[in-house]
Design a protein around this motif. Structure first.
Motif, PDB file in Angstrom:
ATOM      1  N   LEU A 160       0.838  -1.196   0.000  1.00  0.00           N
ATOM      2  CA  LEU A 160       0.000   0.000   0.000  1.00  0.00           C
ATOM      3  C   LEU A 160       0.869   1.241   0.000  1.00  0.00           C
ATOM      4  CD1 LEU A 160      -2.697  -0.802   2.710  1.00  0.00           C
ATOM      5  CD2 LEU A 160      -3.177  -0.211   0.340  1.00  0.00           C
ATOM      6  N   SER A 161       0.324   2.298  -0.584  1.00  0.00           N
ATOM      7  CA  SER A 161       1.039   3.573  -0.494  1.00  0.00           C
ATOM      8  C   SER A 161       1.007   4.043   0.955  1.00  0.00           C
ATOM      9  CB  SER A 161       0.360   4.621  -1.376  1.00  0.00           C
ATOM     10  OG  SER A 161      -0.911   4.927  -0.832  1.00  0.00           O
ATOM     11  N   ASN A 162       1.954   4.910   1.311  1.00  0.00           N
ATOM     12  CA  ASN A 162       2.022   5.375   2.699  1.00  0.00           C
ATOM     13  C   ASN A 162       0.745   6.066   3.123  1.00  0.00           C
ATOM     14  OD1 ASN A 162       4.531   4.432   3.403  1.00  0.00           O
ATOM     15  ND2 ASN A 162       5.580   6.164   2.464  1.00  0.00           N
ATOM     16  N   GLN A 163       0.177   6.845   2.225  1.00  0.00           N
ATOM     17  CA  GLN A 163      -1.038   7.585   2.558  1.00  0.00           C
ATOM     18  C   GLN A 163      -2.182   6.617   2.849  1.00  0.00           C
ATOM     19  OE1 GLN A 163      -0.918  10.620   3.161  1.00  0.00           O
ATOM     20  NE2 GLN A 163      -2.942  11.494   3.012  1.00  0.00           N
ATOM     21  N   CYS A 164      -2.334   5.609   1.980  1.00  0.00           N
ATOM     22  CA  CYS A 164      -3.398   4.619   2.189  1.00  0.00           C
ATOM     23  C   CYS A 164      -3.179   3.862   3.491  1.00  0.00           C
ATOM     24  CB  CYS A 164      -3.451   3.630   1.022  1.00  0.00           C
ATOM     25  SG  CYS A 164      -4.506   4.187  -0.341  1.00  0.00           S
ATOM     26  N   ARG A 165      -1.904   3.496   3.722  1.00  0.00           N
ATOM     27  CA  ARG A 165      -1.640   2.718   4.924  1.00  0.00           C
ATOM     28  C   ARG A 165      -1.976   3.532   6.180  1.00  0.00           C
ATOM     29  NH1 ARG A 165       3.693  -0.696   5.791  1.00  0.00           N
ATOM     30  NH2 ARG A 165       3.837  -0.105   3.627  1.00  0.00           N
ATOM     31  N   THR A 191     -10.989  -0.466  -1.331  1.00  0.00           N
ATOM     32  CA  THR A 191     -11.541  -1.048  -2.565  1.00  0.00           C
ATOM     33  C   THR A 191     -10.415  -1.416  -3.521  1.00  0.00           C
ATOM     34  OG1 THR A 191     -13.499   0.338  -2.281  1.00  0.00           O
ATOM     35  CG2 THR A 191     -13.186  -0.672  -4.436  1.00  0.00           C
ATOM     36  N   LYS A 192      -9.467  -0.501  -3.642  1.00  0.00           N
ATOM     37  CA  LYS A 192      -8.329  -0.746  -4.539  1.00  0.00           C
ATOM     38  C   LYS A 192      -7.553  -1.978  -4.083  1.00  0.00           C
ATOM     39  CE  LYS A 192      -4.476   1.953  -6.377  1.00  0.00           C
ATOM     40  NZ  LYS A 192      -3.747   3.231  -6.226  1.00  0.00           N
ATOM     41  N   LEU A 193      -7.361  -2.073  -2.791  1.00  0.00           N
ATOM     42  CA  LEU A 193      -6.628  -3.210  -2.227  1.00  0.00           C
ATOM     43  C   LEU A 193      -7.371  -4.503  -2.521  1.00  0.00           C
ATOM     44  CD1 LEU A 193      -4.234  -4.139  -0.469  1.00  0.00           C
ATOM     45  CD2 LEU A 193      -5.611  -3.627   1.541  1.00  0.00           C
ATOM     46  N   LYS A 194      -8.689  -4.477  -2.345  1.00  0.00           N
ATOM     47  CA  LYS A 194      -9.491  -5.680  -2.598  1.00  0.00           C
ATOM     48  C   LYS A 194      -9.410  -6.089  -4.063  1.00  0.00           C
ATOM     49  CE  LYS A 194     -13.435  -4.338  -0.759  1.00  0.00           C
ATOM     50  NZ  LYS A 194     -14.867  -4.391  -0.425  1.00  0.00           N
ATOM     51  N   ILE A 195      -9.433  -5.109  -4.943  1.00  0.00           N
ATOM     52  CA  ILE A 195      -9.392  -5.400  -6.387  1.00  0.00           C
ATOM     53  C   ILE A 195      -8.107  -6.145  -6.724  1.00  0.00           C
ATOM     54  CG2 ILE A 195      -9.107  -4.344  -8.669  1.00  0.00           C
ATOM     55  CD1 ILE A 195     -11.091  -2.169  -7.721  1.00  0.00           C
ATOM     56  N   PHE A 196      -6.984  -5.648  -6.222  1.00  0.00           N
ATOM     57  CA  PHE A 196      -5.699  -6.286  -6.529  1.00  0.00           C
ATOM     58  C   PHE A 196      -5.630  -7.691  -5.946  1.00  0.00           C
ATOM     59  CE2 PHE A 196      -3.174  -3.606  -9.011  1.00  0.00           C
ATOM     60  CZ  PHE A 196      -3.437  -2.288  -8.699  1.00  0.00           C
ATOM     61  N   ILE A 197      -6.135  -7.827  -4.737  1.00  0.00           N
ATOM     62  CA  ILE A 197      -6.057  -9.143  -4.098  1.00  0.00           C
ATOM     63  C   ILE A 197      -6.975 -10.128  -4.815  1.00  0.00           C
ATOM     64  CG2 ILE A 197      -6.573 -10.416  -1.976  1.00  0.00           C
ATOM     65  CD1 ILE A 197      -5.669  -7.910  -0.430  1.00  0.00           C
ATOM     66  N   LYS A 198      -8.162  -9.669  -5.173  1.00  0.00           N
ATOM     67  CA  LYS A 198      -9.104 -10.565  -5.867  1.00  0.00           C
ATOM     68  C   LYS A 198      -8.555 -10.980  -7.222  1.00  0.00           C
ATOM     69  CE  LYS A 198     -12.758  -7.964  -5.219  1.00  0.00           C
ATOM     70  NZ  LYS A 198     -14.142  -7.460  -5.315  1.00  0.00           N
ATOM     71  N   ARG A 254      -5.492 -11.358  -7.971  1.00  0.00           N
ATOM     72  CA  ARG A 254      -4.445 -12.358  -7.730  1.00  0.00           C
ATOM     73  C   ARG A 254      -5.039 -13.684  -7.273  1.00  0.00           C
ATOM     74  NH1 ARG A 254       1.266 -12.152  -6.768  1.00  0.00           N
ATOM     75  NH2 ARG A 254       1.806 -14.354  -6.915  1.00  0.00           N
ATOM     76  N   LEU A 255      -6.101 -13.582  -6.454  1.00  0.00           N
ATOM     77  CA  LEU A 255      -6.677 -14.809  -5.899  1.00  0.00           C
ATOM     78  C   LEU A 255      -7.570 -15.522  -6.913  1.00  0.00           C
ATOM     79  CD1 LEU A 255      -7.769 -13.839  -2.248  1.00  0.00           C
ATOM     80  CD2 LEU A 255      -5.882 -15.326  -2.926  1.00  0.00           C
ATOM     81  N   TYR A 256      -8.374 -14.699  -7.600  1.00  0.00           N
ATOM     82  CA  TYR A 256      -9.398 -15.320  -8.440  1.00  0.00           C
ATOM     83  C   TYR A 256      -9.165 -15.085  -9.922  1.00  0.00           C
ATOM     84  CZ  TYR A 256     -11.469 -14.741  -3.830  1.00  0.00           C
ATOM     85  OH  TYR A 256     -11.682 -14.704  -2.479  1.00  0.00           O
ATOM     86  N   GLY A 257      -8.158 -14.260 -10.228  1.00  0.00           N
ATOM     87  CA  GLY A 257      -7.820 -14.027 -11.639  1.00  0.00           C
ATOM     88  C   GLY A 257      -8.778 -13.108 -12.351  1.00  0.00           C
ATOM     89  N   THR A 258      -9.644 -12.394 -11.616  1.00  0.00           N
ATOM     90  CA  THR A 258     -10.595 -11.497 -12.260  1.00  0.00           C
ATOM     91  C   THR A 258     -10.552 -10.125 -11.619  1.00  0.00           C
ATOM     92  OG1 THR A 258     -12.297 -12.168 -10.742  1.00  0.00           O
ATOM     93  CG2 THR A 258     -12.213 -13.317 -12.866  1.00  0.00           C
ATOM     94  N   PHE A 259     -10.873  -9.105 -12.422  1.00  0.00           N
ATOM     95  CA  PHE A 259     -11.040  -7.776 -11.846  1.00  0.00           C
ATOM     96  C   PHE A 259     -12.487  -7.604 -11.523  1.00  0.00           C
ATOM     97  CE2 PHE A 259      -7.200  -5.543 -11.723  1.00  0.00           C
ATOM     98  CZ  PHE A 259      -6.414  -6.032 -12.744  1.00  0.00           C
ATOM     99  N   ASP A 260     -12.800  -7.377 -10.272  1.00  0.00           N
ATOM    100  CA  ASP A 260     -14.190  -7.289  -9.841  1.00  0.00           C
ATOM    101  C   ASP A 260     -14.641  -5.861  -9.687  1.00  0.00           C
ATOM    102  OD1 ASP A 260     -15.815  -9.399  -9.621  1.00  0.00           O
ATOM    103  OD2 ASP A 260     -15.741  -9.511  -7.455  1.00  0.00           O
ATOM    104  N   ALA A 261     -13.901  -4.962 -10.282  1.00  0.00           N
ATOM    105  CA  ALA A 261     -14.154  -3.536 -10.018  1.00  0.00           C
ATOM    106  C   ALA A 261     -15.526  -3.112 -10.483  1.00  0.00           C
ATOM    107  CB  ALA A 261     -13.108  -2.681 -10.716  1.00  0.00           C
ATOM    108  N   ASP A 262     -16.023  -3.774 -11.539  1.00  0.00           N
ATOM    109  CA  ASP A 262     -17.324  -3.355 -12.081  1.00  0.00           C
ATOM    110  C   ASP A 262     -18.473  -4.167 -11.514  1.00  0.00           C
ATOM    111  OD1 ASP A 262     -15.984  -1.542 -13.567  1.00  0.00           O
ATOM    112  OD2 ASP A 262     -15.811  -2.848 -15.290  1.00  0.00           O
ATOM    113  N   ARG A 263     -18.200  -4.936 -10.508  1.00  0.00           N
ATOM    114  CA  ARG A 263     -19.254  -5.785  -9.936  1.00  0.00           C
ATOM    115  C   ARG A 263     -20.410  -4.916  -9.440  1.00  0.00           C
ATOM    116  NH1 ARG A 263     -20.689  -7.177  -5.017  1.00  0.00           N
ATOM    117  NH2 ARG A 263     -21.673  -9.174  -4.655  1.00  0.00           N
TER     118      ARG A 263
END
Lengths: 212, 227
Positions: free
Chosen positions: A150-155, A192-199, A201-210
Protein backbone atom coordinates in the motif's frame (compact mmCIF):
# COMPACT_ATOMS: atom_id res chain seq x y z
CA UNK A 1 26.67 -1.94 24.79
CA UNK A 2 29.30 -4.53 23.91
CA UNK A 3 30.14 -4.47 20.25
CA UNK A 4 32.31 -7.13 18.74
CA UNK A 5 35.43 -5.37 17.57
CA UNK A 6 35.81 -5.19 13.80
CA UNK A 7 33.29 -7.90 13.04
CA UNK A 8 31.19 -7.81 9.93
CA UNK A 9 27.96 -9.69 9.53
CA UNK A 10 26.13 -11.04 6.51
CA UNK A 11 22.68 -9.83 5.50
CA UNK A 12 21.26 -13.22 6.48
CA UNK A 13 22.66 -12.77 10.00
CA UNK A 14 21.16 -9.31 10.26
CA UNK A 15 17.77 -10.54 9.01
CA UNK A 16 17.86 -13.30 11.57
CA UNK A 17 18.76 -10.81 14.26
CA UNK A 18 15.73 -8.65 13.44
CA UNK A 19 13.42 -11.64 13.61
CA UNK A 20 14.98 -13.05 16.79
CA UNK A 21 15.28 -9.62 18.46
CA UNK A 22 19.05 -9.97 18.84
CA UNK A 23 19.69 -6.49 20.18
CA UNK A 24 23.46 -6.66 19.82
CA UNK A 25 23.36 -7.23 16.08
CA UNK A 26 20.44 -4.84 15.58
CA UNK A 27 22.34 -2.10 17.38
CA UNK A 28 25.44 -2.92 15.35
CA UNK A 29 23.48 -2.64 12.11
CA UNK A 30 21.89 0.63 13.25
CA UNK A 31 25.21 2.18 14.19
CA UNK A 32 27.12 1.12 11.08
CA UNK A 33 24.35 2.09 8.66
CA UNK A 34 23.55 5.35 10.41
CA UNK A 35 26.84 6.94 9.44
CA UNK A 36 26.55 5.91 5.81
CA UNK A 37 22.90 6.87 5.39
CA UNK A 38 23.04 10.21 7.17
CA UNK A 39 26.11 11.19 5.14
CA UNK A 40 24.27 10.30 1.94
CA UNK A 41 21.15 12.21 2.99
CA UNK A 42 23.15 15.30 3.84
CA UNK A 43 25.02 15.06 0.55
CA UNK A 44 21.81 14.94 -1.49
CA UNK A 45 19.62 17.19 0.64
CA UNK A 46 21.83 19.65 2.45
CA UNK A 47 18.90 21.62 3.84
CA UNK A 48 17.73 18.44 5.61
CA UNK A 49 20.97 17.96 7.54
CA UNK A 50 19.22 18.77 10.82
CA UNK A 51 16.71 16.01 10.14
CA UNK A 52 19.17 13.41 8.85
CA UNK A 53 19.06 11.41 12.10
CA UNK A 54 15.26 11.42 12.17
CA UNK A 55 15.07 10.45 8.50
CA UNK A 56 17.43 7.56 9.06
CA UNK A 57 15.47 6.46 12.13
CA UNK A 58 12.21 6.42 10.16
CA UNK A 59 13.88 4.45 7.38
CA UNK A 60 15.18 1.97 9.92
CA UNK A 61 11.67 1.51 11.33
CA UNK A 62 10.23 0.86 7.86
CA UNK A 63 12.95 -1.65 7.13
CA UNK A 64 12.34 -3.38 10.44
CA UNK A 65 8.60 -3.57 9.76
CA UNK A 66 9.24 -5.02 6.31
CA UNK A 67 11.44 -7.70 7.82
CA UNK A 68 9.03 -8.55 10.61
CA UNK A 69 6.11 -8.77 8.16
CA UNK A 70 8.22 -11.01 5.93
CA UNK A 71 8.18 -8.59 3.05
CA UNK A 72 11.94 -8.96 3.09
CA UNK A 73 13.49 -12.35 3.53
CA UNK A 74 16.92 -13.73 2.70
CA UNK A 75 15.54 -15.28 -0.49
CA UNK A 76 13.61 -12.24 -1.71
CA UNK A 77 16.28 -9.59 -1.16
CA UNK A 78 18.06 -8.86 -4.42
CA UNK A 79 20.26 -6.04 -3.19
CA UNK A 80 22.34 -5.72 0.00
CA UNK A 81 20.30 -4.98 3.09
CA UNK A 82 22.26 -1.78 3.63
CA UNK A 83 21.49 -0.71 0.08
CA UNK A 84 17.81 -1.40 0.63
CA UNK A 85 17.86 0.69 3.80
CA UNK A 86 19.68 3.42 1.91
CA UNK A 87 16.92 3.44 -0.71
CA UNK A 88 14.24 3.74 1.94
CA UNK A 89 16.18 6.55 3.63
CA UNK A 90 16.37 8.56 0.43
CA UNK A 91 12.65 8.04 -0.12
CA UNK A 92 11.89 9.25 3.40
CA UNK A 93 14.17 12.22 2.82
CA UNK A 94 12.21 13.04 -0.32
CA UNK A 95 8.97 12.89 1.68
CA UNK A 96 10.46 15.29 4.21
CA UNK A 97 11.58 17.54 1.39
CA UNK A 98 8.11 17.58 -0.16
CA UNK A 99 6.55 18.22 3.23
CA UNK A 100 8.87 21.10 3.93
CA UNK A 101 7.85 22.57 0.57
CA UNK A 102 11.41 23.12 -0.50
CA UNK A 103 11.49 23.89 -4.24
CA UNK A 104 8.88 21.25 -5.02
CA UNK A 105 9.34 21.63 -8.74
CA UNK A 106 12.98 20.56 -8.40
CA UNK A 107 12.15 17.39 -6.52
CA UNK A 108 11.38 14.12 -8.26
CA UNK A 109 8.01 12.47 -7.76
CA UNK A 110 7.80 10.10 -4.87
CA UNK A 111 7.76 6.59 -6.27
CA UNK A 112 5.69 4.91 -3.64
CA UNK A 113 6.48 1.26 -2.94
CA UNK A 114 9.67 0.77 -4.91
CA UNK A 115 9.82 -2.90 -5.75
CA UNK A 116 13.32 -2.88 -7.18
CA UNK A 117 14.90 -4.67 -4.23
CA UNK A 118 12.33 -7.43 -3.95
CA UNK A 119 12.07 -10.28 -6.40
CA UNK A 120 8.66 -11.29 -7.81
CA UNK A 121 8.56 -14.65 -6.00
CA UNK A 122 7.40 -13.15 -2.74
CA UNK A 123 4.79 -15.66 -1.87
CA UNK A 124 5.45 -19.18 -0.78
CA UNK A 125 3.88 -22.16 -2.52
CA UNK A 126 0.14 -22.51 -2.00
CA UNK A 127 -0.72 -24.47 1.08
CA UNK A 128 -3.47 -27.01 1.23
CA UNK A 129 -4.54 -25.80 4.67
CA UNK A 130 -7.99 -24.26 4.69
CA UNK A 131 -8.87 -21.78 7.38
CA UNK A 132 -12.29 -20.85 8.75
CA UNK A 133 -12.56 -17.85 6.48
CA UNK A 134 -12.23 -20.03 3.41
CA UNK A 135 -8.80 -18.59 2.71
CA UNK A 136 -5.75 -20.81 2.63
CA UNK A 137 -2.48 -19.89 4.31
CA UNK A 138 -1.23 -18.91 0.89
CA UNK A 139 -4.16 -16.54 0.40
CA UNK A 140 -3.57 -14.92 3.77
CA UNK A 141 0.11 -14.49 2.98
CA UNK A 142 -0.84 -12.84 -0.27
CA UNK A 143 -3.20 -10.47 1.53
CA UNK A 144 -0.45 -9.53 3.96
CA UNK A 145 1.98 -8.93 1.12
CA UNK A 146 -0.37 -6.61 -0.74
CA UNK A 147 -1.00 -4.65 2.43
CA UNK A 148 2.72 -3.97 2.65
CA UNK A 149 2.56 -2.65 -0.91
CA UNK A 150 0.00 0.00 0.00
CA UNK A 151 1.04 3.57 -0.49
CA UNK A 152 2.02 5.38 2.70
CA UNK A 153 -1.04 7.58 2.56
CA UNK A 154 -3.40 4.62 2.19
CA UNK A 155 -1.64 2.72 4.92
CA UNK A 156 -1.89 5.67 7.28
CA UNK A 157 -5.57 6.21 6.70
CA UNK A 158 -6.45 2.51 7.00
CA UNK A 159 -4.33 2.13 10.17
CA UNK A 160 -5.93 5.15 11.75
CA UNK A 161 -9.43 3.91 10.99
CA UNK A 162 -9.17 0.16 11.61
CA UNK A 163 -6.35 -0.11 14.17
CA UNK A 164 -6.56 3.10 16.15
CA UNK A 165 -10.33 3.48 15.66
CA UNK A 166 -9.93 7.17 14.94
CA UNK A 167 -12.98 9.11 13.80
CA UNK A 168 -13.15 10.51 10.31
CA UNK A 169 -12.89 14.04 11.67
CA UNK A 170 -9.63 13.15 13.40
CA UNK A 171 -8.30 11.43 10.31
CA UNK A 172 -9.23 14.41 8.14
CA UNK A 173 -7.35 16.75 10.48
CA UNK A 174 -4.30 14.54 10.79
CA UNK A 175 -3.95 13.83 7.09
CA UNK A 176 -4.99 17.26 5.86
CA UNK A 177 -8.20 16.26 4.11
CA UNK A 178 -10.85 18.83 3.38
CA UNK A 179 -13.41 17.26 5.66
CA UNK A 180 -14.56 13.96 7.19
CA UNK A 181 -16.46 12.92 4.05
CA UNK A 182 -13.36 13.35 1.92
CA UNK A 183 -11.41 11.23 4.39
CA UNK A 184 -14.11 8.55 4.33
CA UNK A 185 -14.15 8.48 0.54
CA UNK A 186 -10.37 8.16 0.52
CA UNK A 187 -10.52 5.33 3.04
CA UNK A 188 -13.04 3.47 0.97
CA UNK A 189 -11.00 4.00 -2.19
CA UNK A 190 -7.89 2.57 -0.52
CA UNK A 191 -9.75 -0.48 0.76
CA UNK A 192 -11.54 -1.05 -2.56
CA UNK A 193 -8.33 -0.75 -4.54
CA UNK A 194 -6.63 -3.21 -2.23
CA UNK A 195 -9.49 -5.68 -2.60
CA UNK A 196 -9.39 -5.40 -6.39
CA UNK A 197 -5.70 -6.29 -6.53
CA UNK A 198 -6.06 -9.14 -4.10
CA UNK A 199 -9.10 -10.57 -5.87
CA UNK A 200 -7.33 -10.36 -9.18
CA UNK A 201 -4.44 -12.36 -7.73
CA UNK A 202 -6.68 -14.81 -5.90
CA UNK A 203 -9.40 -15.32 -8.44
CA UNK A 204 -7.82 -14.03 -11.64
CA UNK A 205 -10.60 -11.50 -12.26
CA UNK A 206 -11.04 -7.78 -11.85
CA UNK A 207 -14.19 -7.29 -9.84
CA UNK A 208 -14.15 -3.54 -10.02
CA UNK A 209 -17.32 -3.36 -12.08
CA UNK A 210 -19.25 -5.78 -9.94
CA UNK A 211 -22.75 -4.51 -9.51
CA UNK A 212 -25.30 -6.01 -7.23
CA UNK B 1 -23.85 -1.70 -5.84
CA UNK B 2 -21.07 0.76 -6.48
CA UNK B 3 -17.75 -0.61 -5.13
CA UNK B 4 -17.06 2.27 -2.72
CA UNK B 5 -20.55 2.04 -1.28
CA UNK B 6 -20.21 -1.71 -0.92
CA UNK B 7 -16.93 -1.30 0.94
CA UNK B 8 -18.56 1.20 3.28
CA UNK B 9 -21.54 -1.08 3.86
CA UNK B 10 -19.31 -4.09 4.63
CA UNK B 11 -17.30 -1.90 7.01
CA UNK B 12 -20.46 -0.93 8.87
CA UNK B 13 -21.45 -4.60 9.07
CA UNK B 14 -18.02 -5.82 10.27
CA UNK B 15 -17.57 -3.00 12.77
CA UNK B 16 -21.05 -3.47 14.23
CA UNK B 17 -22.32 -0.09 13.12
CA UNK B 18 -25.32 -1.50 11.24
CA UNK B 19 -28.77 -1.30 12.83
CA UNK B 20 -30.21 -4.71 13.67
CA UNK B 21 -32.81 -4.85 10.93
CA UNK B 22 -30.32 -3.81 8.30
CA UNK B 23 -27.79 -6.31 9.62
CA UNK B 24 -30.26 -9.19 9.40
CA UNK B 25 -31.17 -8.23 5.85
CA UNK B 26 -27.51 -8.03 4.92
CA UNK B 27 -26.81 -11.47 6.37
CA UNK B 28 -29.68 -12.95 4.41
CA UNK B 29 -28.28 -11.32 1.31
CA UNK B 30 -24.88 -12.89 2.00
CA UNK B 31 -26.42 -16.33 2.37
CA UNK B 32 -28.04 -15.98 -1.03
CA UNK B 33 -25.02 -14.42 -2.76
CA UNK B 34 -21.71 -16.36 -2.58
CA UNK B 35 -19.76 -13.52 -4.20
CA UNK B 36 -20.98 -11.08 -1.56
CA UNK B 37 -20.10 -13.55 1.15
CA UNK B 38 -16.64 -13.87 -0.33
CA UNK B 39 -16.28 -10.09 -0.50
CA UNK B 40 -17.19 -9.74 3.17
CA UNK B 41 -14.74 -12.50 4.16
CA UNK B 42 -12.00 -10.84 2.17
CA UNK B 43 -12.58 -7.45 3.75
CA UNK B 44 -12.64 -9.05 7.17
CA UNK B 45 -9.31 -10.76 6.45
CA UNK B 46 -7.78 -7.54 5.16
CA UNK B 47 -8.83 -5.65 8.27
CA UNK B 48 -7.37 -8.41 10.44
CA UNK B 49 -4.07 -8.33 8.55
CA UNK B 50 -3.98 -4.52 8.69
CA UNK B 51 -4.41 -4.55 12.44
CA UNK B 52 -1.76 -7.23 12.79
CA UNK B 53 0.71 -5.21 10.77
CA UNK B 54 -0.14 -2.01 12.59
CA UNK B 55 0.48 -3.79 15.86
CA UNK B 56 3.84 -5.00 14.55
CA UNK B 57 4.70 -1.47 13.45
CA UNK B 58 3.77 -0.08 16.84
CA UNK B 59 6.02 -2.64 18.53
CA UNK B 60 8.82 -1.98 16.06
CA UNK B 61 8.62 1.76 16.74
CA UNK B 62 9.01 1.15 20.45
CA UNK B 63 11.93 -1.22 19.85
CA UNK B 64 13.54 1.19 17.41
CA UNK B 65 13.37 3.98 19.98
CA UNK B 66 15.18 1.72 22.44
CA UNK B 67 17.80 0.97 19.77
CA UNK B 68 18.22 4.68 19.13
CA UNK B 69 18.80 5.37 22.80
CA UNK B 70 21.28 2.53 23.21
CA UNK B 71 23.22 3.56 20.13
CA UNK B 72 23.13 7.17 21.29
CA UNK B 73 24.66 6.16 24.62
CA UNK B 74 27.26 4.11 22.86
CA UNK B 75 28.16 6.99 20.56
CA UNK B 76 28.55 9.31 23.53
CA UNK B 77 30.75 6.75 25.26
CA UNK B 78 32.86 6.26 22.14
CA UNK B 79 33.12 9.97 21.68
CA UNK B 80 34.22 10.43 25.28
CA UNK B 81 36.72 7.58 25.05
CA UNK B 82 37.91 8.89 21.72
CA UNK B 83 38.43 12.36 23.11
CA UNK B 84 40.21 10.95 26.16
CA UNK B 85 42.47 8.79 24.01
CA UNK B 86 43.30 11.70 21.77
CA UNK B 87 44.06 13.96 24.71
CA UNK B 88 46.30 11.31 26.30
CA UNK B 89 48.16 10.71 23.06
CA UNK B 90 48.48 14.45 22.50
CA UNK B 91 49.85 14.96 26.01
CA UNK B 92 52.35 12.17 25.55
CA UNK B 93 53.40 13.58 22.21
CA UNK B 94 53.81 17.07 23.62
CA UNK B 95 55.74 15.75 26.60
CA UNK B 96 57.96 13.71 24.32
CA UNK B 97 58.62 16.71 22.10
CA UNK B 98 59.43 18.92 25.05
CA UNK B 99 61.67 16.27 26.56
CA UNK B 100 63.51 15.78 23.32
CA UNK B 101 63.74 19.51 22.79
CA UNK B 102 65.10 19.90 26.28
CA UNK B 103 67.43 16.91 26.45
CA UNK B 104 69.05 16.84 23.03
CA UNK B 105 70.75 20.20 23.38
CA UNK B 106 72.05 19.17 26.77
CA UNK B 107 73.27 15.83 25.44
CA UNK B 108 75.07 17.72 22.73
CA UNK B 109 76.56 19.91 25.38
CA UNK B 110 77.89 16.87 27.19
CA UNK B 111 79.74 15.92 24.04
CA UNK B 112 81.27 19.38 23.87
CA UNK B 113 82.59 19.38 27.43
CA UNK B 114 86.30 18.57 27.48
CA UNK B 115 87.36 15.72 29.75
CA UNK B 116 87.50 17.11 33.28
CA UNK B 117 90.87 16.96 34.85
CA UNK B 118 91.33 14.12 37.32
CA UNK B 119 95.12 13.85 37.07
CA UNK B 120 95.68 15.09 40.61
CA UNK B 121 93.48 12.32 41.96
CA UNK B 122 95.18 9.81 39.72
CA UNK B 123 98.65 10.84 40.93
CA UNK B 124 97.71 10.96 44.59
CA UNK B 125 96.19 7.51 44.73
CA UNK B 126 98.87 5.96 42.52
CA UNK B 127 101.57 7.17 44.89
CA UNK B 128 99.63 5.96 47.91
CA UNK B 129 99.35 2.54 46.34
CA UNK B 130 103.09 2.41 45.76
CA UNK B 131 103.62 3.33 49.40
CA UNK B 132 101.34 0.44 50.39
CA UNK B 133 97.95 2.18 50.77
CA UNK B 134 94.76 0.26 51.59
CA UNK B 135 92.22 -1.28 49.19
CA UNK B 136 90.30 1.86 48.44
CA UNK B 137 93.43 3.51 47.15
CA UNK B 138 94.19 0.66 44.76
CA UNK B 139 90.54 0.64 43.66
CA UNK B 140 90.67 4.32 42.79
CA UNK B 141 94.03 3.86 41.14
CA UNK B 142 92.67 1.01 39.04
CA UNK B 143 89.63 3.11 38.09
CA UNK B 144 91.73 6.08 36.97
CA UNK B 145 93.88 3.74 34.91
CA UNK B 146 90.77 2.48 33.16
CA UNK B 147 89.66 6.06 32.59
CA UNK B 148 92.99 6.83 31.02
CA UNK B 149 92.19 4.08 28.53
CA UNK B 150 88.70 5.50 27.98
CA UNK B 151 87.10 2.49 29.67
CA UNK B 152 84.69 4.69 31.52
CA UNK B 153 81.98 2.07 31.94
CA UNK B 154 84.20 -0.34 33.84
CA UNK B 155 85.72 2.48 35.83
CA UNK B 156 82.28 3.72 36.80
CA UNK B 157 81.23 0.29 38.06
CA UNK B 158 84.31 -0.06 40.23
CA UNK B 159 83.93 3.42 41.66
CA UNK B 160 80.23 2.97 42.28
CA UNK B 161 80.81 -0.28 44.20
CA UNK B 162 83.48 1.36 46.31
CA UNK B 163 81.19 4.31 47.09
CA UNK B 164 78.46 1.99 48.17
CA UNK B 165 80.85 0.09 50.39
CA UNK B 166 81.85 3.29 52.16
CA UNK B 167 78.31 4.03 53.14
CA UNK B 168 77.46 7.29 54.90
CA UNK B 169 80.46 9.43 55.77
CA UNK B 170 80.44 12.68 57.71
CA UNK B 171 82.86 15.60 57.82
CA UNK B 172 84.08 14.42 61.20
CA UNK B 173 86.02 11.72 59.43
CA UNK B 174 87.96 14.03 57.16
CA UNK B 175 90.00 11.46 55.27
CA UNK B 176 87.02 9.21 54.47
CA UNK B 177 85.00 12.28 53.51
CA UNK B 178 87.63 13.41 51.03
CA UNK B 179 87.93 9.91 49.61
CA UNK B 180 84.18 9.72 49.07
CA UNK B 181 84.21 13.10 47.38
CA UNK B 182 86.95 11.87 45.04
CA UNK B 183 84.98 8.74 44.27
CA UNK B 184 81.85 10.74 43.41
CA UNK B 185 83.82 13.19 41.32
CA UNK B 186 85.43 10.43 39.30
CA UNK B 187 82.02 8.80 38.80
CA UNK B 188 80.71 12.14 37.52
CA UNK B 189 83.60 12.33 35.05
CA UNK B 190 82.79 8.81 33.80
CA UNK B 191 79.09 9.75 33.44
CA UNK B 192 80.00 12.86 31.44
CA UNK B 193 82.23 10.86 29.13
CA UNK B 194 79.41 8.32 28.65
CA UNK B 195 76.93 11.15 27.90
CA UNK B 196 74.72 10.19 30.83
CA UNK B 197 73.06 13.55 31.37
CA UNK B 198 70.94 12.96 34.47
CA UNK B 199 73.48 10.77 36.21
CA UNK B 200 76.29 13.27 35.69
CA UNK B 201 74.14 16.14 36.95
CA UNK B 202 73.11 14.19 40.04
CA UNK B 203 76.69 13.24 40.87
CA UNK B 204 78.04 16.74 40.27
CA UNK B 205 75.34 18.14 42.59
CA UNK B 206 76.38 15.67 45.24
CA UNK B 207 80.03 16.69 44.88
CA UNK B 208 79.13 20.37 44.97
CA UNK B 209 76.99 19.89 48.08
CA UNK B 210 79.88 18.19 49.89
CA UNK B 211 81.73 21.54 49.65
CA UNK B 212 85.05 19.82 49.46
CA UNK B 213 88.07 20.02 47.24
CA UNK B 214 86.10 19.55 44.00
CA UNK B 215 83.24 21.93 44.77
CA UNK B 216 84.28 24.61 42.31
CA UNK B 217 85.01 22.17 39.50
CA UNK B 218 81.64 20.46 40.05
CA UNK B 219 79.74 23.75 40.01
CA UNK B 220 81.55 24.85 36.86
CA UNK B 221 80.76 21.60 35.12
CA UNK B 222 77.11 21.86 36.18
CA UNK B 223 76.91 25.32 34.69
CA UNK B 224 78.43 24.05 31.46
CA UNK B 225 75.85 21.28 31.23
CA UNK B 226 72.76 23.26 32.14
CA UNK B 227 73.47 26.57 30.39
Amino acid sequence: MPFPFRKTYTDAEYLDAFLQCNNMLIDHFYLTQKKICTASIIRQYRYLSDYADDIFHEAFIRLHVNIRTCKITASTLTSPLGGYLHGIALKVALEYAHKSGYAAEQLPEINDNPQWAISPQTISNPSATEVDTGFTDHDIELIRFYITCLSNQCRKILNLFYFEHSSMDTIATMLNYKNADTAKTQKNKCMTKLKIFIKHRLYGTFDADRKN
Amino acid sequence: MEPLMLTEKIDNYLLGKMPDAERQAFEQEMEADAALKREVALQREIISALCEQASIEQQVRQDAEAVRQRVGQHEKHISKTHRLTISIISSIAVAACLTVAFIIPQLNRLQDIPTPDYSSIHDMYSQSTIRGGDNIFSTISEATALMDNSRYGEAYNILSAATEQMGNVTRDNKQQYEIKEDLLYLQAVCAIKRHQLFRSKRLLRQVADMKGNHQQEAEQLLRQITD
